[in-house]
Design an enzyme around this catalytic site. Structure first.
Site, PDB file in Angstrom:
ATOM      1  N   ASP A   1       0.987  -1.314   0.026  1.00 20.77           N
ATOM      2  CA  ASP A   1       0.154  -0.031   0.124  1.00 20.77           C
ATOM      3  C   ASP A   1       0.876   1.290   0.088  1.00 20.77           C
ATOM      4  O   ASP A   1       2.173   1.266   0.272  1.00 20.77           O
ATOM      5  CB  ASP A   1      -0.944  -0.079   1.294  1.00 20.77           C
ATOM      6  CG  ASP A   1      -2.146   0.758   0.736  1.00 20.77           C
ATOM      7  OD1 ASP A   1      -2.145   1.631  -0.010  1.00 20.77           O
ATOM      8  OD2 ASP A   1      -3.239   0.584   1.693  1.00 20.77           O
TER       9      ASP A   1
HETATM   10  C1  NOJ Z   1      -4.305   3.938   0.328  1.00 21.38           C
HETATM   11  C2  NOJ Z   1      -5.445   2.910   0.218  1.00 21.38           C
HETATM   12  O1  NOJ Z   1      -5.312   2.194   1.469  1.00 21.38           O
HETATM   13  C3  NOJ Z   1      -5.282   1.976  -0.824  1.00 21.38           C
HETATM   14  O2  NOJ Z   1      -6.523   1.228  -0.634  1.00 21.38           O
HETATM   15  C4  NOJ Z   1      -5.297   2.510  -2.134  1.00 21.38           C
HETATM   16  O3  NOJ Z   1      -5.481   1.707  -3.341  1.00 21.38           O
HETATM   17  C5  NOJ Z   1      -3.893   3.446  -2.137  1.00 21.38           C
HETATM   18  N1  NOJ Z   1      -3.824   4.411  -1.048  1.00 21.38           N
HETATM   19  C6  NOJ Z   1      -3.600   4.073  -3.438  1.00 21.38           C
HETATM   20  O4  NOJ Z   1      -4.753   5.324  -3.530  1.00 21.38           O
END
Ligand code: NOJ
Length: 749
Positions: free
Chosen positions: A276
């Site tokens: 993430d």
């Molecule tokens: C953080 C989030 O937890 C995730 O779900 C998302 O895909 C990413 N950021 C990218 O935006």
């Protein structure tokens, strides 16, 4: 533009990957494992005089340092950056472009929890296929979706992004989304890579506080949290995103057991894993890694193939880690192989750029709007309908009061996680009602409560147009009174209430489930007029509806219904279609009952009343699987193909569903199972089959379910392995999770 299906064979892919790898330096390999946000709007924010965020990414492109980009949505810009990536890469390797295509790209579908409430895998698949088509047309290759995290705590804002509390429903919804995004295989034209997330256990954040630690027993992980991932992997998902939080004391992104032994070995995942955003950096924040080089080595060794980052990639340190022997060349190469294989399978080397004119055409395709409307109609859940107030007969009304700012807000109709939406294409509930009833009925609107208010900053404020304006000179008392006065002189009042779209989603957890602001007061004032009231709820989590559930005759949960939400809601309210959605979670009476799930186990019960609180019922406001409709259904007794089977064998369950009403409608037939005794305690009931069926007025349909080892086995904490017990089962087939389990069968050793 026609895209050819990419039929590259596994051997071809391997040979092409080998040829590239043989040419690559360690720096270039690390580059392939680096995914950058590209945020052009930060170009002028260089801070200390150094390069801005986009300039840093451009510099990395020029030195073969970019494997993937994210957060781009414009075809021309994506083409420009793809060209820069390819030209800056010594071997001409294109970037994978990823994006949060969560519930639509230009055409916005209902939010994911709403789609799950349809209990309709076909419409879910269609919705994500539209999202994929639009995204791919502009040059996006990969959706960071579906989110398949089981969520049992509605305080957690991201409950809206998943399929709710149940692993069986969650698995079916996850698989349907993967099929929609990807098609049959990676490389299917007009589709994208699906990236189920966040592996694993993110939904169990303590207290519902986003990003906080999860503590989940192994039995719950295997029986509840992993199954939707398993289903997504079996459907062919090409990517998995690892999670932010600590799982049982180890960061998910640094958890070798989780990413290797579970994900790859037990669940058989052979695609690539992305962290993430900033999660590799966070290994330091989480007091796990000593510093960034340590974080990089441990993240890769644990099983992340690619790092998602804003700037300053930890994975830049992989080169040194390989030299120092902290990361083996085999581990580095294995990660690079997976990323390159995805690029080859997608056909990126042959067709790295998109046709911008074709993209414009695809985004405007009216067929996409039709899917969005269908999905919104399928998703709505009729929670209450006393005296059959719904559907309203438009031709018998002369005036309708539409009340509540959410009725008149395009942005809120769409819900969170929207970036490239088209407000001009978005139909609010007020607009939808006006369009449906036509000239003959007077539709008047009153806000009743302030149209927007903020009590907290949102992480999405950085994207332009995401911050609502505060209303000026808004007299709350006068507006409530005006709304009630309007209701008083109208034939019916339709009140829209819920949470504003920025009150739910990532980083938007809540400690209460009450209707924000003075909305409950508004509802009470409108009900007090005596005019019949229909309450439409816009939400992505259960809210405290104890008062409306007793006092408002009709309550329809419309969620955040998306671009065509207004038309869909009007079709349901005026009876052009019958609601048949079902709750994908147990709806608590109050936040104090959280977590509350239907599939709990049974324990000591001295007063035989199942009561656990002295100040509140232990039952929910609405059970899992609940949802009414305008038809009336009766279900025959289930017929079993055998009363007794041996472990490992399969039986079928057949049920006749009869629509006893005079209108055609759909019903979701649900099968629940309870195991009487065995190696571990088993839940009082678990969903093990469902089917959404259309039944003509007065007609009948037959529904068949299969029960075999997949449905009957579970992971036991007693043996620390999968077991299927020889035991007795109670079974019931009904229309929500309170069905009586009055049929039994036996499984013998
Ligand atoms: C953080 C989030 O937890 C995730 O779900 C998302 O895909 C990413 N950021 C990218 O935006």
């Amino acid at each position: 533009m026609t895209q050819q299906i990419n039929m590259t064979s596994d051997e071809d892919v391997r040979a092409r990957v080998d040829a590239l790898l043989a040419e690559m330096t360690s720096e270039e390999k690390a580059g392939q494992l680096t995914q950058y946000f590209y945020m052009d709007f930060m170009r002028d924010q260089s801070g200390d005089g150094g390069p801005s965020q986009p300039e840093m990414v451009e510099a990395a492109m020029a030195r073969s340092g970019v494997g993937s980009l994210l957060f781009l949505m414009d075809a021309a810009e994506i083409n420009r950056l793809q060209r820069a990536t390819i030209e800056g890469n010594r071997l001409g390797i294109p970037a994978l472009v990823g994006f949060d295509v969560i519930h639509g790209f230009r055409t916005i579908m209902p939010v994911p929890i709403a789609m799950a409430a349809s209990w309709d895998p076909d419409v879910i698949e269609q919705g994500q296929a539209v999202a994929a088509r639009e995204a791919r047309a502009v040059g996006i290759h990969w959706a960071f979706a579906p989110m398949v995290d089981i969520a049992r705590d509605p305080r957690w804002g991201r409950i809206i992004e998943g399929a709710g509390e149940d692993p069986y429903l969650g698995g079916a919804v996850a698989a349907a989304q993967v099929r929609g995004f990807q098609g049959g295989r990676l490389g299917t034209p007009e589709r994208v890579i699906a990236g189920p997330k966040h592996f694993a256990g993110y939904g169990a954040a303590q207290g519902g506080r986003d990003y906080d630690e999860s503590h989940i027993s192994d039995a719950e992980l295997w029986n509840v949290y992993f199954p939707p991932f398993r289903a997504a992997i079996e459907a062919g998902a090409g990517n998995i995103m690892s999670a932010y939080m600590d799982l049982n004391g180890v960061p998910a992104a640094g958890n070798r057991w989780l990413l290797n032994e579970v994900l790859r070995d037990a669940l058989g995942f052979d695609g690539f894993v992305v962290s993430d955003a900033q999660a590799v950096h966070n290994l330091v924040t989480q007091h796990f890694a000593a510093d960034l080089p340590d974080a990089a080595a441990r993240a890769l060794n644990a099983g992340n193939d690619m790092e998602m980052t804003f700037v300053d990639p930890a994975f830049d340190h992989l080169v040194a880690a390989v030299k120092a022997g902290r990361v083996s060349t085999e581990t580095l190469d294995a990660a690079v192989r997976r990323v390159l294989a995805a690029k080859i399978r997608l056909g990126l080397f042959e067709e790295p750029y998109v046709d911008e004119a074709y993209a414009t055409e695809v985004l405007a395709d009216p067929a996409h709007r039709a899917v969005a409307q269908l999905a919104a109609q399928r998703s709505a859940v009729l929670l209450r309908n006393e005296g059959d107030l719904l559907p309203l007969a438009a031709d018998e009304l002369s005036s309708i009061a539409v009340i509540g700012p959410l009725a008149d807000s395009q942005r809120d109709t769409l819900g969170p996680w929207i970036f490239n939406h088209d407000l001009a294409e978005t139909v609010t509930i007020l607009d939808g009602i006006k369009a449906r009833v036509g000239e003959g009925v007077e539709v008047r609107y009153a806000a009743g409560v302030r149209p927007s208010f903020r009590t907290f900053p949102s992480m999405f404020d950085m994207w332009s147009g995401n911050t609502p304006d505060e209303p000026e000179n808004f007299d709350d008392d006068a507006e409530i009174a005006a709304a009630a006065a309007l209701a008083q002189v109208s034939d019916v009042a339709i009140v829209v209430a819920g949470e504003w779209q920025n009150m739910i989603g990532e980083s938007a957890s809540r400690s209460s489930l009450e209707l924000p602001g003075r909305q409950l007061e508004l509802i009470q004032a409108v009900v007090a007029t005596g005019t019949p009231v229909v309450l439409l709820v816009m939400n992505g989590r259960p809210l405290d509806l104890r008062w409306p559930a007793e006092n408002v005759p009709a309550i329809l949960d419309v969620w955040y219904p998306g671009s065509q939400g207004g038309h869909a809601v009007a079709a349901l309210v005026f009876g052009d279609d019958s609601p048949a959605g079902k709750l994908p979670f147990t709806w608590p009476r109050t936040v104090g009952q959280v977590p509350i799930v239907y599939s709990h186990t049974r324990s000591h019960d001295p007063d035989k009343q199942g009561r656990r609180y002295w100040d509140e019922e232990s039952t929910p406001l609405y059970p899992f699987g609940h949802g009414l409709g305008y038809g009336a259904f009766s279900l025959g007794a289930p017929t079993l193909s055998a009363d007794s089977i041996a472990v490992g064998e399969t039986l079928t369950v057949t049920v006749t569903v009869t629509n006893t009403s005079n209108r055609s409608a759909e019903e979701v037939v649900q099968l629940y199972l309870h195991q009487r005794y065995g190696t571990s305690s088993r839940p009082v009931r678990e969903l093990k089959g469902f089917q959404r069926v259309a039944v003509a007025a007065g007609g009948s349909e037959t529904v068949e379910f299969t029960l075999g080892p997949d449905e009957l086995r579970y992971w036991s904490a007693a043996t620390r392995d999968w077991v299927q017990d020889a035991t007795t089962y109670d079974l019931g087939v009904g229309t929500d999770s309170t069905v009586e389990l009055d049929t039994t069968f036996v499984v013998t050793a």
